[in-house]
Motif scaffolding. Structure first.
Motif, PDB file in Angstrom:
ATOM      1  N   LEU A 156       0.837  -1.195   0.000  1.00  0.00           N
ATOM      2  CA  LEU A 156       0.000   0.000   0.000  1.00  0.00           C
ATOM      3  C   LEU A 156       0.878   1.253   0.000  1.00  0.00           C
ATOM      4  CD1 LEU A 156      -2.633  -1.058   2.679  1.00  0.00           C
ATOM      5  CD2 LEU A 156      -2.901  -1.087   0.192  1.00  0.00           C
ATOM      6  N   PRO A 157       0.456   2.313  -0.676  1.00  0.00           N
ATOM      7  CA  PRO A 157       1.236   3.549  -0.650  1.00  0.00           C
ATOM      8  C   PRO A 157       1.370   4.068   0.786  1.00  0.00           C
ATOM      9  CG  PRO A 157      -0.463   3.635  -2.348  1.00  0.00           C
ATOM     10  CD  PRO A 157      -0.743   2.419  -1.519  1.00  0.00           C
ATOM     11  N   ALA A 158       2.579   4.461   1.132  1.00  0.00           N
ATOM     12  CA  ALA A 158       2.840   4.996   2.472  1.00  0.00           C
ATOM     13  C   ALA A 158       3.835   6.143   2.349  1.00  0.00           C
ATOM     14  CB  ALA A 158       3.373   3.900   3.407  1.00  0.00           C
ATOM     15  N   PRO A 159       3.402   7.282   1.828  1.00  0.00           N
ATOM     16  CA  PRO A 159       4.318   8.408   1.625  1.00  0.00           C
ATOM     17  C   PRO A 159       4.779   9.008   2.952  1.00  0.00           C
ATOM     18  CG  PRO A 159       2.061   9.084   1.203  1.00  0.00           C
ATOM     19  CD  PRO A 159       2.020   7.603   1.426  1.00  0.00           C
ATOM     20  N   ARG A 160       5.900   9.684   2.884  1.00  0.00           N
ATOM     21  CA  ARG A 160       6.415  10.369   4.072  1.00  0.00           C
ATOM     22  C   ARG A 160       5.452  11.493   4.450  1.00  0.00           C
ATOM     23  NH1 ARG A 160      11.638  11.170   6.053  1.00  0.00           N
ATOM     24  NH2 ARG A 160      12.507  10.200   4.174  1.00  0.00           N
ATOM     25  N   PRO A 161       4.990  11.535   5.709  1.00  0.00           N
ATOM     26  CA  PRO A 161       4.077  12.616   6.096  1.00  0.00           C
ATOM     27  C   PRO A 161       4.783  13.968   6.060  1.00  0.00           C
ATOM     28  CG  PRO A 161       4.660  11.255   7.998  1.00  0.00           C
ATOM     29  CD  PRO A 161       5.228  10.577   6.799  1.00  0.00           C
TER      30      PRO A 161
END
Length: 410
Positions: free
Chosen positions: A192-197
């Motif tokens: 799943l996409p998990a971009p840097r916050p």
């Protein structure tokens, strides 16, 4: 959120119509108490007829009517059944998989990817959709609309033979890599996409990320009724990123929340994401599966993966850079990169912007794979050291054996 949305829409539309709660109740033939309960969110399942009467009384049409009815439906569905973690963020993949299985000429479909990415769960969901539409799943083998679902096939009749015998059969396989059979279609399943916050990101936006939603769904299973503090949203988003958005790793991390808060898990993951990715109940199953996936690589694939995971290469390398740095012929390199992508051991990420010189797509190694490589390398080095120590000790023992000493002195 759906409850607030429906009650808020009802209140907004009533006020826009210039009606009091009593007037709306009178005009729609409902009780004023029913209107109050709907606006406060105390009614968990608004009846379809009630929603229809309210919409007609408020003279809702077009997009406003559709939004009102959709909010009521989502409200009821969210209260009746919790979200299925297996399908969170997988709507597009499920649609694509069902499309492949229903195509007339595509009878063998293999879902590939990292261990723990959700291959079996996605395939099972697709099989259930087909079963509900009248297909035979893992039952008899009629001439039409039959599906065989198998996980990493090793025993039984060859798949090619089954497909030849039964023209109406479809075979859905979950495996680390393609079977390389004629007519096979491959669906690589990515985490799943998990971009840097981003700094100062809105917690509501972070809580809508698929990886974060999956974490919260599993958290609700181990701690029913627990609500995440909005201040923790960025911590959970970063934790999911450190776990590469891998569903099994996220599920295990949520299980650890019985004894550790998310901020502690994040500190743990920064040191080694493999630690919170291990199941607290079942042990290092995911770690072992990752090690096995790496051990199944060809020599070229393994060497290329180690090169890509080297120090200072977190930003990834383009194909052209890999071609220059590794010296591997272009065709062989393309085959190896493709194989690593299908296994999920490498992921493709967008390169620089189009205005910049080097705008090619880049290939990176996920955190979990990097740490698995480091562990396997350390284990191999430790084993080599132990073997060398034992060999030295054996030579020393042999050289000081009484019979050898006697032979040396004549």
């Amino acid at each position: 959120m759906n409850s607030v949305r429906f009650s808020g829409l009802l209140r907004e539309f009533r006020r826009h119509a210039g009606l009091t709660q009593q007037e709306l109740a009178d005009l729609s033939a409902l009780s004023v108490r029913a209107v109050r309960d709907l606006e406060s969110g105390r009614v968990h399942r608004p009846r379809r007829e009630t929603v229809r009467l309210l919409g007609a009384t408020l003279r809702l049409e077009g997009a406003r009517r559709a939004a009102f009815e959709r909010a009521a439906t989502e409200h009821a569905e969210s209260r009746s059944t919790p979200p299925d973690p297996a399908l969170i963020g997988r709507e597009a993949e499920l649609t694509a998989l069902l499309g492949l299985l229903r195509e007339g000429g595509r009878r063998l479909v293999t879902v590939t990817g990292l261990p723990g990415v959700g291959k079996t769960r996605l395939a099972t969901a697709a099989a259930e959709h087909l079963r509900l539409s009248g297909w035979s799943v893992n039952g008899g083998l009629p001439d039409r609309d039959a599906l065989l679902l198998t996980d990493r096939p090793q025993d039984g009749p060859p798949i090619g033979e089954l497909l030849r015998r039964h023209p109406g059969l479809r075979v859905l396989v979950t495996a680390p890599a393609p079977l390389r059979l004629a007519g096979e279609r491959v669906l690589p399943l990515a985490p799943l996409p998990a971009p840097r916050p981003a700094p100062g990101a809105d917690p509501a936006d972070l809580l809508r990320q698929d990886a974060v939603r999956l974490f919260l769904a599993h958290l609700q299973r181990v701690r029913p009724g627990h609500r995440l503090d909005p201040a923790e949203a960025a911590t959970v988003a970063e934790l999911c990123r450190r776990l590469d958005g891998l569903p099994a790793a996220i599920e295990h991390a949520a299980e650890w929340c019985l004894i550790q808060p998310p901020r502690r898990l994040l500190l743990w993951a920064r040191q080694s994401p493999l630690e919170p990715a291990d199941s607290p109940a079942a042990g290092p199953l995911l770690r072992t599966a990752l090690h096995r996936s790496i051990s199944e690589l060809t020599y070229t694939e393994a060497e290329l993966l180690r090169h890509m995971a080297g120090p200072g290469r977190g930003a990834g390398r383009s194909f052209e850079q890999l071609l220059i740095c590794t010296g591997i012929p272009a065709a062989e390199l393309a085959t190896a990169v493709h194989a690593l992508l299908l296994r999920g051991l490498v992921r493709a990420t967008p390169g620089a912007t189009a205005e910049e010189v080097d705008s090619a797509e880049r290939f990176t190694v996920p955190y979990l794979v990097r740490h698995s490589l480091a562990e396997t390398a350390a284990e191999a080095e430790q084993l080599a050291t132990q073997q060398a120590t034992r060999a030295t000790a054996q030579r020393t023992t042999n050289s000081t054996h009484p019979l050898r000493l006697l032979a040396a002195t004549g």
